[in-house]
Design a protein around this motif. Structure first.
Motif, PDB file in Angstrom:
ATOM      1  N   HIS A  88       5.196  -3.193   5.422  1.00 57.61           N
ATOM      2  CA  HIS A  88       3.956  -2.447   5.667  1.00 57.61           C
ATOM      3  C   HIS A  88       4.169  -1.584   6.916  1.00 57.61           C
ATOM      4  O   HIS A  88       5.040  -1.898   7.748  1.00 57.61           O
ATOM      5  CB  HIS A  88       2.784  -3.416   5.871  1.00 57.61           C
ATOM      6  CG  HIS A  88       3.080  -4.478   6.890  1.00 57.61           C
ATOM      7  ND1 HIS A  88       3.017  -4.258   8.264  1.00 57.61           N
ATOM      8  CD2 HIS A  88       3.499  -5.767   6.734  1.00 57.61           C
ATOM      9  CE1 HIS A  88       3.363  -5.353   8.901  1.00 57.61           C
ATOM     10  NE2 HIS A  88       3.662  -6.299   8.010  1.00 57.61           N
ATOM     11  N   THR A  90       3.953  -0.321  10.619  1.00 57.77           N
ATOM     12  CA  THR A  90       3.689  -1.076  11.845  1.00 57.77           C
ATOM     13  C   THR A  90       3.529  -0.108  13.012  1.00 57.77           C
ATOM     14  O   THR A  90       4.198   0.932  13.073  1.00 57.77           O
ATOM     15  CB  THR A  90       4.835  -2.058  12.150  1.00 57.77           C
ATOM     16  OG1 THR A  90       6.081  -1.345  12.185  1.00 57.77           O
ATOM     17  CG2 THR A  90       4.910  -3.138  11.099  1.00 57.77           C
ATOM     18  N   GLU A 118       6.708   1.939   6.389  1.00 57.40           N
ATOM     19  CA  GLU A 118       7.062   0.724   5.660  1.00 57.40           C
ATOM     20  C   GLU A 118       8.421   0.887   4.987  1.00 57.40           C
ATOM     21  O   GLU A 118       8.886   2.000   4.719  1.00 57.40           O
ATOM     22  CB  GLU A 118       5.994   0.391   4.621  1.00 57.40           C
ATOM     23  CG  GLU A 118       5.882   1.371   3.476  1.00 57.40           C
ATOM     24  CD  GLU A 118       4.775   0.975   2.513  1.00 57.40           C
ATOM     25  OE1 GLU A 118       5.060   0.180   1.603  1.00 57.40           O
ATOM     26  OE2 GLU A 118       3.634   1.463   2.671  1.00 57.40           O
TER      27      GLU A 118
END
Length: 553
Positions: A88, A90, A118
Motif C-alpha cells: 500500500h 506509505t 505501493e
C-alpha cells in the motif's frame, strides 16, 4: 556549516517493483569538499521511528562551487536513498541528524509527506512548466494576482491529502527564469547596447565565466528557497527535469548569428553548470568542480523506466536546447537544428533497446518535449514580420516554425515507429506556451499500423504555465488571427490537429498537470494513463485517457 538551498529530491534512472530509489541533496556553505559534512540522513515511519529496510549512503560530493566569489559559494552534497515499497502507499519523513558533536543545521526541519508508491504500481506524477516571469512586466502581472504561487499551493494541498500524494515531479522547462542575468553586471548591460557585428567579436572580460556561474547559482538559491512556490515540493517529491530557453536566457538557440558570440557561449556554459547541479542533481563529470560546457558538445537526453506488475512506464526527457543552433552553409543557406545528431543517435539506441521488451506486458511511454509538437502555426509572412519586431527568436523557439518542420516530422515518425515496434502507447507532454492545449497526431502510414488497425494516434497534452501569467485576451486573439489552427497534413499520411480543452481550444489560465497509470479493474480492462489539467480557478473536469495496446506475448 549553513544551508544555502534544499533539501531537494531527485529521481534516479533505475526503478523496480519492490524499491523506491532517489537522492536527497543539500547545498551548504562552510563545508570542505574533500570531507563529507557531519550529517546523517534518517528516514522515519509514521511513528517517528527509523524506517526498517531503508538504505541510505553517506553524503557524496555532487558539485563544488566553494571557490566562487559569491555569498552563495558552497558545496552540493548528495545522499542516495532506497526505500522498500509496501503493498500500500506509505508516507515517510526524513531528517538530518548532526554527528560528531556538530551543531544542528539551521533552516532544515523534519520533512514530512514523502510518499512511497505501493509495490508493483506506477508513480503518480505532477508536471509543470514556466515557473516564473521572463520580464519585469510579467512579474508585476504575477504579483497583481494576489496569489503568485496559487498553483503550487494547490499541488502541495493535493500531495498532502491522505488519499493522494505524488511520487514524481516532472519539470518541462523554464524551472528558473534567468533573464535577469543580463543585468548581473555592467559589462553585460554595455554588451547588450553594442551593434551585432561588435557583439560577435567583443572579447570577454577576465573571470567573466566564473562570475556568471556565481550569478546562476545565486538565482537558484533565490528562486528555489523559502516556504512558498516550488521549494516545498522539491523537498517532498523526487524530481525529473529538462530545460528550456529561460533556464539559460530568453530565446537561447534561436538568436541565429549571435549564438557564436563568446558572450553567449559563456552564459550558456554557466547556465549548463547550474542546471546540472540543481536540476539534474550533480555535475555530469567525474570532477565536481565547474568546467566550461560548450554548446552542442553534449546533451541532456534522459530516460527513466518504472517497472510495474501489469505495466511498464518509460519517461523520455528530450533536450531541445543544448544542441539547438543555426549554421550558414557555403551557399548562403541557413540551416536550423533543434536536436544534435548525438541526441538523435542516443534516442535511436534507446528505442532499439526498448523494442527488445515488446509484447511482454502493457507499456506506456511519456515523451517530455519542452515545446509542443502541435500548436499555433505561423507562416512565412508572420515569421518575417516577427523578425522586424525583434520577435523572431520567439517564432524559432517552436517546433511549428517553418525552419523546423522537417526535423519535427522526423521526430513524429520516430514516435510512431516506437509505438508500433515496442507495442506501447506514446503520449507527449509539453509546456512553454503559457496556455493549456490538447493536440492529436494521426498516422495512416502502413509502417505505423498494427494488424487490424486503420489509424495510429499519439496524444499531446500541453500544460503551461504554473507561475507565469497567461497571455491577455486581446494579445492571444491577435496571435490566433495570424496563425493556422486547422488540421495539418504532413508527409507520409500524417495529420495533426488541435482539440478542445473544455469549452475552447486553449486553456488561458495558469495550470499544471496530474497524471497516473491506473491499475486494471478487471481481467478485460487495461492500465490506462489518465492526464488532467489542474487549473488555478476553473472547475475543469475534462481528462485525457490513453489506452495501451494489448501485449502480443
Amino acid at each position: 556549516m549553513k544551508k544555502l538551498l534544499g533539501p531537494m529530491l531527485y529521481m534516479t534512472d533505475a526503478q523496480s517493483t519492490d524499491t523506491w530509489t532517489f537522492s536527497v541533496n543539500l547545498y551548504l556553505s562552510g563545508t570542505d569538499p574533500t570531507k563529507p559534512p557531519p550529517l546523517r540522513l534518517v528516514f522515519l515511519d509514521t511513528s517517528a521511528q527509523e524506517l526498517p529496510g531503508a538504505v541510505i549512503t553517506d553524503p557524496k560530493l555532487a558539485a563544488d562551487f566553494s571557490a566562487l566569489e559569491s555569498p552563495m559559494a558552497g558545496v552540493l552534497w548528495k545522499w542516495n536513498v532506497s526505500l522498500p515499497r509496501a503493498p500500500h502507499p506509505t508516507r515517510v519523513a526524513y531528517r538530518f541528524v548532526p554527528m560528531d558533536g556538530a551543531a544542528p543545521l539551521d533552516g532544515v526541519d523534519d520533512v514530512k509527506d514523502v510518499v512511497v508508491p505501493e509495490r508493483g504500481t506506477q508513480p503518480r506524477a505532477a508536471f509543470f512548466s514556466c515557473n516564473g516571469g521572463g520580464s519585469a512586466e510579467a512579474w508585476k502581472a504575477v504579483s497583481k494576482m494576489g496569489h503568485p504561487f496559487a498553483c503550487w499551493e494547490d499541488m502541495r494541498e493535493q500531495h498532502e491529502q491522505a488519499t493522494g500524494g505524488f511520487h514524481l515531479l516532472i519539470g518541462g522547462g523554464d524551472q528558473v527564469y534567468a533573464d535577469s542575468i543580463w543585468y548581473a553586471s555592467q559589462e553585460l548591460v554595455d554588451f547588450r547596447k553594442l551593434p551585432l557585428e561588435k557583439k560577435l567579436i567583443c572579447e570577454l572580460p577576465a573571470n567573466f565565466h566564473d562570475d556568471m556561474v556565481a550569478r546562476y547559482v545565486e538565482l537558484y538559491c533565490e528562486r528555489w528557497s523559502g516556504t512558498a512556490g516550488i521549494a516545498p515540493m522539491l523537498a517532498r517529491v523526487p524530481g525529473l527535469f529538462t530545460w528550456d530557453d529561460h533556464d539559460i536566457f530568453d530565446g537561447w538557440g534561436s538568436h541565429e548569428r549571435l549564438q557564436a558570440s563568446p558572450w553567449y557561449r559563456a552564459l550558456y556554459s554557466a547556465a549548463a553548470l547550474a542546471y546540472e547541479a540543481f536540476q539534474l542533481g550533480g555535475l555530469r563529470t567525474a570532477e565536481k568542480t565547474p568546467r566550461e560546457r560548450k554548446p552542442g558538445e553534449t546533451h541532456y537526453l534522459r530516460t527513466v523506466r518504472f517497472t510495474g506488475d501489469e505495466c511498464d512506464l518509460d519517461v523520455v526527457m528530450l533536450d531541445l536546447r543544448s544542441g539547438r543552433t543555426s549554421r550558414v552553409r557555403s551557399t548562403g543557406k541557413t540551416e536550423h537544428v533543434v536536436m544534435n545528431e548525438a541526441q538523435w543517435s542516443d534516442l535511436d539506441t534507446w528505442r532499439r533497446e526498448h523494442q527488445a521488451g515488446a509484447g511482454m506486458k502493457y507499456r506506456h511511454v511519456i515523451v517530455v518535449s519542452s515545446v509542443p509538437l502541435v500548436h499555433l502555426r505561423f507562416g512565412q509572412a508572420a515569421e518575417s514580420v516577427a523578425g522586424m519586431m525583434d520577435l523572431r527568436d520567439d517564432m524559432l523557439d517552436q517546433w511549428e516554425s517553418i525552419v523546423h518542420r522537417g526535423e519535427r516530422t522526423r521526430l513524429i515518425m520516430d514516435l510512431f515507429r516506437l509505438a508500433k515496434e515496442s507495442c506501447c502507447a506514446v503520449t507527449v507532454i509539453s509546456g512553454d506556451v503559457h496556455v493549456g492545449a490538447r493536440g492529436l497526431i494521426r498516422s495512416r502510414n502502413p509502417e505505423h499500423l498494427s494488424p487490424g488497425v486503420a489509424e495510429a494516434a499519439i496524444e499531446q497534452v500541453t500544460s503551461s504555465a504554473i507561475v507565469h501569467p497567461p497571455p491577455g485576451m486581446l494579445e492571444f486573439l491577435g496571435m490566433r488571427t495570424l496563425a493556422g489552427e486547422g488540421v495539418e497534413d504532413l508527409p507520409s499520411f500524417i495529420q495533426t490537429e488541435l482539440l478542445p480543452v473544455g469549452a475552447d481550444h486553449y486553456l488561458r489560465e495558469r495550470n499544471w498537470l496530474s497524471l497516473c497509470v491506473k491499475r486494471p479493474t478487471n481481467a478485460t480492462s487495461r492500465p490506462k494513463l489518465w492526464l488532467r489539467w489542474e487549473t488555478e480557478h476553473s472547475p475543469l473536469s475534462m481528462q485525457v485517457v490513453v489506452e495501451p495496446p494489448a501485449p502480443s506475448r
